[in-house]
Scaffold this motif. Structure first.
Motif, PDB file in Angstrom:
ATOM      1  N   MET A 171      -5.291 -13.957   1.161  1.00  0.00           N
ATOM      2  CA  MET A 171      -5.579 -13.216  -0.043  1.00  0.00           C
ATOM      3  C   MET A 171      -4.476 -12.186  -0.262  1.00  0.00           C
ATOM      4  N   SER A 172      -3.885 -12.190  -1.414  1.00  0.00           N
ATOM      5  CA  SER A 172      -2.796 -11.272  -1.728  1.00  0.00           C
ATOM      6  C   SER A 172      -3.249  -9.824  -1.634  1.00  0.00           C
ATOM      7  N   TYR A 173      -2.394  -8.990  -1.056  1.00  0.00           N
ATOM      8  CA  TYR A 173      -2.681  -7.567  -0.962  1.00  0.00           C
ATOM      9  C   TYR A 173      -2.293  -6.816  -2.233  1.00  0.00           C
ATOM     10  N   LEU A 174      -1.549  -7.446  -3.137  1.00  0.00           N
ATOM     11  CA  LEU A 174      -1.140  -6.795  -4.375  1.00  0.00           C
ATOM     12  C   LEU A 174      -2.208  -7.028  -5.439  1.00  0.00           C
ATOM     13  N   PRO A 175      -2.836  -5.973  -5.917  1.00  0.00           N
ATOM     14  CA  PRO A 175      -3.926  -6.137  -6.890  1.00  0.00           C
ATOM     15  C   PRO A 175      -3.511  -6.850  -8.175  1.00  0.00           C
ATOM     16  N   SER A 176      -2.236  -6.779  -8.545  1.00  0.00           N
ATOM     17  CA  SER A 176      -1.802  -7.426  -9.791  1.00  0.00           C
ATOM     18  C   SER A 176      -1.646  -8.937  -9.647  1.00  0.00           C
ATOM     19  N   LEU A 177      -1.637  -9.415  -8.433  1.00  0.00           N
ATOM     20  CA  LEU A 177      -1.474 -10.859  -8.208  1.00  0.00           C
ATOM     21  C   LEU A 177      -2.832 -11.514  -7.996  1.00  0.00           C
ATOM     22  N   PRO A 178      -2.933 -12.804  -8.332  1.00  0.00           N
ATOM     23  CA  PRO A 178      -4.195 -13.499  -8.057  1.00  0.00           C
ATOM     24  C   PRO A 178      -4.441 -13.567  -6.554  1.00  0.00           C
ATOM     25  N   SER A 179      -5.693 -13.683  -6.175  1.00  0.00           N
ATOM     26  CA  SER A 179      -6.025 -13.702  -4.756  1.00  0.00           C
ATOM     27  C   SER A 179      -5.402 -14.897  -4.034  1.00  0.00           C
ATOM     28  N   ASP A 180      -5.150 -15.979  -4.769  1.00  0.00           N
ATOM     29  CA  ASP A 180      -4.554 -17.167  -4.160  1.00  0.00           C
ATOM     30  C   ASP A 180      -3.038 -17.229  -4.372  1.00  0.00           C
ATOM     31  N   ALA A 181      -2.400 -16.079  -4.563  1.00  0.00           N
ATOM     32  CA  ALA A 181      -0.950 -16.038  -4.789  1.00  0.00           C
ATOM     33  C   ALA A 181      -0.199 -16.668  -3.624  1.00  0.00           C
ATOM     34  N   VAL A 182       0.873 -17.362  -3.968  1.00  0.00           N
ATOM     35  CA  VAL A 182       1.779 -17.938  -2.989  1.00  0.00           C
ATOM     36  C   VAL A 182       3.147 -17.303  -3.220  1.00  0.00           C
ATOM     37  N   LEU A 183       4.105 -17.639  -2.396  1.00  0.00           N
ATOM     38  CA  LEU A 183       5.419 -17.025  -2.503  1.00  0.00           C
ATOM     39  C   LEU A 183       6.053 -17.257  -3.872  1.00  0.00           C
ATOM     40  N   LEU A 184       5.854 -18.426  -4.442  1.00  0.00           N
ATOM     41  CA  LEU A 184       6.397 -18.703  -5.765  1.00  0.00           C
ATOM     42  C   LEU A 184       5.794 -17.742  -6.807  1.00  0.00           C
ATOM     43  N   THR A 185       4.541 -17.365  -6.645  1.00  0.00           N
ATOM     44  CA  THR A 185       3.914 -16.382  -7.532  1.00  0.00           C
ATOM     45  C   THR A 185       4.641 -15.043  -7.432  1.00  0.00           C
ATOM     46  N   VAL A 186       4.943 -14.630  -6.217  1.00  0.00           N
ATOM     47  CA  VAL A 186       5.673 -13.375  -5.996  1.00  0.00           C
ATOM     48  C   VAL A 186       7.063 -13.477  -6.611  1.00  0.00           C
ATOM     49  N   PHE A 187       7.746 -14.602  -6.389  1.00  0.00           N
ATOM     50  CA  PHE A 187       9.087 -14.790  -6.955  1.00  0.00           C
ATOM     51  C   PHE A 187       9.051 -14.752  -8.482  1.00  0.00           C
ATOM     52  N   ARG A 188       8.019 -15.311  -9.082  1.00  0.00           N
ATOM     53  CA  ARG A 188       7.890 -15.270 -10.551  1.00  0.00           C
ATOM     54  C   ARG A 188       7.629 -13.843 -11.040  1.00  0.00           C
ATOM     55  N   ARG A 232       7.965 -11.421   7.375  1.00  0.00           N
ATOM     56  CA  ARG A 232       7.488 -10.066   7.080  1.00  0.00           C
ATOM     57  C   ARG A 232       7.071  -9.940   5.619  1.00  0.00           C
ATOM     58  N   LEU A 233       7.820 -10.571   4.728  1.00  0.00           N
ATOM     59  CA  LEU A 233       7.494 -10.525   3.301  1.00  0.00           C
ATOM     60  C   LEU A 233       6.144 -11.207   3.043  1.00  0.00           C
ATOM     61  N   VAL A 234       5.994 -12.408   3.548  1.00  0.00           N
ATOM     62  CA  VAL A 234       4.758 -13.170   3.349  1.00  0.00           C
ATOM     63  C   VAL A 234       3.561 -12.452   3.970  1.00  0.00           C
ATOM     64  N   ASP A 235       3.695 -12.024   5.217  1.00  0.00           N
ATOM     65  CA  ASP A 235       2.577 -11.358   5.887  1.00  0.00           C
ATOM     66  C   ASP A 235       2.309  -9.977   5.286  1.00  0.00           C
ATOM     67  N   GLY A 236       3.373  -9.278   4.908  1.00  0.00           N
ATOM     68  CA  GLY A 236       3.215  -7.953   4.329  1.00  0.00           C
ATOM     69  C   GLY A 236       2.529  -7.961   2.971  1.00  0.00           C
ATOM     70  N   LEU A 237       2.640  -9.080   2.252  1.00  0.00           N
ATOM     71  CA  LEU A 237       1.999  -9.203   0.943  1.00  0.00           C
ATOM     72  C   LEU A 237       0.660  -9.930   1.015  1.00  0.00           C
ATOM     73  N   GLY A 238       0.297 -10.387   2.223  1.00  0.00           N
ATOM     74  CA  GLY A 238      -1.005 -11.026   2.408  1.00  0.00           C
ATOM     75  C   GLY A 238      -1.097 -12.424   1.826  1.00  0.00           C
ATOM     76  N   LEU A 239       0.011 -13.151   1.829  1.00  0.00           N
ATOM     77  CA  LEU A 239       0.011 -14.493   1.239  1.00  0.00           C
ATOM     78  C   LEU A 239      -0.518 -15.520   2.233  1.00  0.00           C
ATOM     79  N   THR A 240      -1.288 -16.449   1.723  1.00  0.00           N
ATOM     80  CA  THR A 240      -1.788 -17.561   2.527  1.00  0.00           C
ATOM     81  C   THR A 240      -1.593 -18.852   1.737  1.00  0.00           C
ATOM     82  N   ALA A 241      -1.569 -19.943   2.448  1.00  0.00           N
ATOM     83  CA  ALA A 241      -1.416 -21.245   1.795  1.00  0.00           C
ATOM     84  C   ALA A 241      -2.337 -22.249   2.466  1.00  0.00           C
ATOM     85  N   ASP A 242      -3.130 -22.937   1.663  1.00  0.00           N
ATOM     86  CA  ASP A 242      -3.993 -23.966   2.225  1.00  0.00           C
ATOM     87  C   ASP A 242      -3.154 -25.205   2.542  1.00  0.00           C
TER      88      ASP A 242
END
Length: 183
Positions: free
Chosen positions: A1-18, A146-156
């Motif tokens: 689950m993304s730690y950034l409130p502006s991102l969807p809970s299912d955000a992936v790295l591509l979401t962050v890059f966008r 660190r970027l992925v873990d720091g932002l709380g990104l997960t991928a199924d």
């Protein structure tokens, strides 16, 4: 689950890059140059290093995607699991062992890396460019973990497969075309 409130809970790295394309573009260009340009290390070996570093860091997101990517380039299934358990008994070519020991030390205790660690890699038949490329992939994936873990990104598992096959089929430069405009 993304730690950034502006991102969807299912955000992936591509979401962050966008969301943050300005820093993403040069980062993706570096990925492409490092992981897809000509090197003494094969693409599979560089992806293996990316996955290995991620496994050592317990970054499931990057470990999963880059394990599947390395396998798409010919790494036998199960190799990374064996490497994480024990580099000495994993089913890999002997010259890879000192290279991966070096990468492990650089990941776990970077201040303790010495010229003897590099000498062991060179003695195994690698040249300085291979040491450079291995250290660079190691450094990049410590950053990415660190970027992925720091932002709380997960991928199924489904997304891991999709992302890995996208990387295997199109490389990292292709991801820039998926970003849209820059900020």
């Amino acid at each position: 689950m993304s730690y950034l409130p502006s991102l969807p809970s299912d955000a992936v790295l591509l979401t962050v890059f966008r969301t943050y394309p300005t820093p993403a573009v040069p980062l993706l260009e570096y990925h492409e140059a490092l992981l897809r340009s000509p090197s003494l290390l094969t693409i599979a070996q560089r992806e293996l290093i990316a996955a290995y570093v991620s496994g050592l860091n317990a970054c499931d997101y990057c470990y999963g995607i880059h394990t599947v990517t390395a396998e798409a380039f010919g790494l036998p299934e199960g190799t990374l699991t064996a490497l994480i358990e024990d580099v000495d008994t994993a089913p890999i070519d002997e010259p890879l062992r000192p290279l991966l020991r070096y990468v492990a030390k650089l990941t776990r205790t970077p201040a303790k890396v010495t010229s003897a660690d590099v000498a062991a890699v060179l003695d195994a038949g690698w040249d300085e460019s291979a040491v450079h490329d291995a250290a660079s992939v190691c450094g990049l994936f410590n950053l990415m973990n660190r970027l992925v873990d720091g932002l709380g990104l997960t991928a199924d598992p489904g997304y891991r497969e999709l992302a890995a096959h996208r990387l295997a089929d199109h490389g990292y430069a292709h991801l820039k075309s998926l970003l849209g405009g820059t900020r």
